[in-house]
Design a protein around this motif. Structure first.
Motif, short mmCIF file in Angstrom:
data_model
loop_
_atom_site.label_atom_id
_atom_site.label_comp_id
_atom_site.label_asym_id
_atom_site.label_seq_id
_atom_site.Cartn_x
_atom_site.Cartn_y
_atom_site.Cartn_z
N ASN A 109 -3.90 2.06 -0.85
CA ASN A 109 -2.45 1.03 -0.16
C ASN A 109 -2.17 2.12 -0.58
O ASN A 109 -2.53 3.60 -1.27
CB ASN A 109 -2.16 0.21 -1.58
CG ASN A 109 -1.52 0.50 -2.55
OD1 ASN A 109 -1.20 1.62 -3.05
ND2 ASN A 109 -2.52 -1.16 -3.65
N PRO A 110 -0.68 2.61 0.39
CA PRO A 110 0.35 3.78 0.13
C PRO A 110 0.82 4.31 -1.43
O PRO A 110 0.89 5.53 -1.79
CB PRO A 110 1.37 2.93 0.99
CG PRO A 110 1.18 1.73 1.59
CD PRO A 110 -0.04 1.44 0.99
N SER A 111 0.79 3.02 -2.66
CA SER A 111 1.14 3.48 -3.61
C SER A 111 -0.11 5.12 -4.27
O SER A 111 -0.41 5.92 -4.97
CB SER A 111 0.66 2.31 -4.56
OG SER A 111 2.03 1.91 -3.94
N ILE A 132 -3.47 12.10 5.46
CA ILE A 132 -4.66 10.62 5.60
C ILE A 132 -5.44 10.22 6.47
O ILE A 132 -6.56 9.92 5.94
CB ILE A 132 -2.92 10.17 6.14
CG1 ILE A 132 -1.71 10.03 4.48
CG2 ILE A 132 -3.29 8.15 5.15
CD1 ILE A 132 -0.40 9.43 5.52
N LEU A 184 1.78 1.90 7.69
CA LEU A 184 2.96 2.38 6.75
C LEU A 184 4.33 2.12 7.85
O LEU A 184 5.57 1.57 7.32
CB LEU A 184 3.22 4.06 6.98
CG LEU A 184 1.73 4.55 6.14
CD1 LEU A 184 2.78 6.01 6.05
CD2 LEU A 184 1.18 4.08 4.55
#
Ligand code: G3P
Length: 216
Positions: free
Chosen positions: A28-30, A43, A63
């Motif tokens: 996930n983005p975190s 990415i 995102l």
């Protein structure tokens, strides 16, 4: 039940994969930010590296927040590797995007799920995976494992094909409880997976066998 590892850390992914029990990876983005992955190219390259490490479904999260942008971004993610699963948040635009990917033969993982109602909508849209966040529900004094059981019951009664992917797992006990409650997949930090190995009686028993083996 399938085992996914919930991290973007390549060393941890490799360690779990070397156990021979890994079926996939979720990010996930975190988790990506934690590894210092910045910028579009980095990415996409990171997802490609993960796909080359593990032969299984790899969730890559969009995102964007609008339907059009999610579809555009998800197409780019899906083009990285056939094992990419486009991870999409549980929002109105997200549900529309999941339906678009379903209709176009691309796997999805509906994330940030906290209720049975959300689980029904995601299944109706044809999500491949549904990610209820167990630990974060526990944090609010709602029982995350109870939600897994409720969704498993609904999906069985209704014949939904969406797989329940228990996420936000924090402990080895979470994994065992989710298995009991009917989760199809658990995505776990490496520590929780390795925690399943541990039992003091195993350690005591092995020490005794090793000692006695010297007398043989
Ligand atoms: O799979 C979702 C997970 O990464 C979130 O975990 O511990 O931040 O709630 P946590």
């Amino acid at each position: 039940m399938k085992f996914f590892i919930d991290t973007a850390n390549l060393a941890q992914i490799k360690e779990a994969n070397d156990l021979g029990i890994l079926d996939g990876v979720t990010t996930n983005p975190s988790l990506m930010a934690k590894e210092g992955i910045k910028g579009n190219e980095a990415i996409l390259n990171h997802y490609k590296t993960i796909c080359e490490l593990v032969d299984g479904d790899i969730s890559a999260e969009v995102l964007s927040v609008t339907y059009e942008e999610m579809v555009a971004e998800g197409k780019i993610l899906a083009a990285i590797h056939p094992n990419i699963v486009v991870k999409i948040p549980m929002t109105k635009d997200g549900i529309k995007a999941i339906k678009w990917f379903t209709d176009n033969g691309i796997k999805t993982n509906c994330t940030l799920v906290f209720s049975a109602g959300q689980a029904i909508l995601a299944a109706k849209a044809g999500a491949t995976y549904l990610s209820p966040f167990i630990g974060r529900l526990d944090d609010t004094l709602w029982d995350g494992v109870d939600l897994i059981a409720q969704i498993a019951n609904i999906y069985t009664i209704q014949g939904f094909q969406t797989e329940i992917l228990a996420a936000s797992i924090r402990t080895p006990l979470h994994i065992v409880k989710c298995a009991e409650a009917g989760a199809d997949v658990c995505t776990c930090p490496l520590d929780s997976i390795l925690g399943l190995l541990k039992h003091p009686l195993t350690d005591i028993g092995l020490a005794k066998f090793i000692e006695d083996a010297k007398k043989m």
